[in-house]
Design a protein around this motif. Structure first.
Motif, PDB file in Angstrom:
ATOM      1  N   ALA A 161       0.817  -1.212   0.000  1.00 48.47           N
ATOM      2  CA  ALA A 161       0.000   0.000   0.000  1.00 48.47           C
ATOM      3  C   ALA A 161       0.849   1.258   0.000  1.00 48.47           C
ATOM      4  N   SER A 162       2.088   1.158   0.497  1.00 52.95           N
ATOM      5  CA  SER A 162       2.956   2.338   0.566  1.00 52.95           C
ATOM      6  C   SER A 162       3.664   2.642  -0.746  1.00 52.95           C
ATOM      7  N   LEU A 163       3.610   1.708  -1.678  1.00 54.10           N
ATOM      8  CA  LEU A 163       4.348   1.865  -2.930  1.00 54.10           C
ATOM      9  C   LEU A 163       3.455   2.445  -4.018  1.00 54.10           C
ATOM     10  N   PRO A 164       4.032   3.164  -4.965  1.00 57.29           N
ATOM     11  CA  PRO A 164       3.236   3.711  -6.062  1.00 57.29           C
ATOM     12  C   PRO A 164       2.675   2.600  -6.930  1.00 57.29           C
ATOM     13  N   ALA A 165       1.500   2.830  -7.462  1.00 57.11           N
ATOM     14  CA  ALA A 165       0.872   1.840  -8.329  1.00 57.11           C
ATOM     15  C   ALA A 165       1.710   1.625  -9.573  1.00 57.11           C
ATOM     16  N   ASP A 166       1.677   0.393 -10.070  1.00 58.78           N
ATOM     17  CA  ASP A 166       2.408   0.049 -11.294  1.00 58.78           C
ATOM     18  C   ASP A 166       1.385  -0.326 -12.356  1.00 58.78           C
TER      19      ASP A 166
END
Length: 287
Positions: A161-166
């Motif tokens: 959830a903390s990472l940018p969407a890919d």
């Protein structure tokens, strides 16, 4: 000395997921090991040092290390870390389906190692901290393996959830099948054409799917698996470096050394000397 061998971390016959709470009084020297480590900072701050560089950690930061990765901490300021140690087989068996997650599939297999640093949001951190503390404080092998897996999934979900969407990432059965084939037979002289034929796709299509799902092409993924297995053998055995290379599918010692250095920024001999308990320059020369 940090514990780096499986036998020192996972109890015989016990689940390959273990947690511990750690409050260093000073710097933590660089060390490596042959299992997955997820280090969750629950208090204080420090500088995290690894082959990917240096970055500042604070409460909620997560450092994720694949087998063979080395890391350490310096400038520790009242640092408290909850470590979760996971045998890599967990991600090849009961949690193999995580490869289909467009974010987790990439970070679990080493893509973007020096990119966006994971950090848990406060609500997730409270839940994860409670779960890790429960695992760390209760006698082994309790709590049950299902509880340990649950805490691991909660932690991984918070990281995702903390990472940018890919937008390019997506799951595909061919990716899971191809990854399993590579994991099950590291010594085989795989080619992209052969792997694609085994999962009934074209080479170009498999390369696109695999890179979108796991962040690296199939042959780069195989190289990472071989390097991780080589790192484990360097720590766990007295085998000569050349024999270790052959066991993971790198028959040319010079090529093996170049590939290992690519992943861990150290030669195999230097890695053994630096990270194996009792390692010495004498052993390095003997190899």
């Amino acid at each position: 000395m940090h514990r780096v061998r499986r036998a020192e971390v996972f109890p015989p016959g016990g689940p390959p997921i273990v947690a511990e709470r750690y409050e260093p009084r000073g710097d933590i020297a660089a060390h490596g090991h042959d299992f997955v480590e997820l280090a969750v900072v629950t208090g204080g701050a420090a500088t995290h040092v690894s082959a990917a560089g240096e970055r500042e950690l604070g409460r909620g930061s997560v450092a994720m290390l694949r087998p063979g990765d080395w890391h350490g901490y310096r400038d520790c300021r009242r640092l408290t870390v909850h470590n979760l140690y996971v045998g890599p087989e967990v991600f090849q068996r009961e949690l193999a389906w995580l490869r289909a997650d467009p974010r987790l599939g990439r970070i679990l297999h080493g893509a973007g190692r020096s990119g966006h640093p994971p950090r848990l949001d406060p609500a997730t951190l409270r839940v994860v901290e409670t779960g890790l503390a429960a695992i760390a404080e209760l006698p082994r092998p309790e709590p049950a393996h299902a509880v340990r897996v649950g805490v691991l999934l909660c932690l991984l979900g918070g990281v995702a959830a903390s990472l940018p969407a890919d937008p390019a990432g997506r799951g595909h059965p061919a990716v899971t099948a191809a990854a399993r084939l590579l994991e099950d037979d590291l010594q085989r002289a795989w080619s992209l054409d052969e792997l694609a034929a085994a999962v009934s796709t074209s080479p170009a299509y498999l390369a696109r799917l695999f890179t979108a799902g796991l962040g690296v092409p199939p042959m780069a993924y195989l190289g990472r698996l071989r390097a991780e297995r080589a790192a484990a053998l360097l720590i766990e055995t007295d085998l000569p470096v050349a024999a270790v290379g052959r066991l993971v599918g790198w028959n040319d010692p010079n090529y093996a050394s170049r590939r290992f250095r690519h992943f861990f920024a150290l030669s195999p001999a230097a890695y053994r000397t630096r990270f194996r308990p009792g390692g010495s320059a004498a052993r390095s020369r003997r190899d």
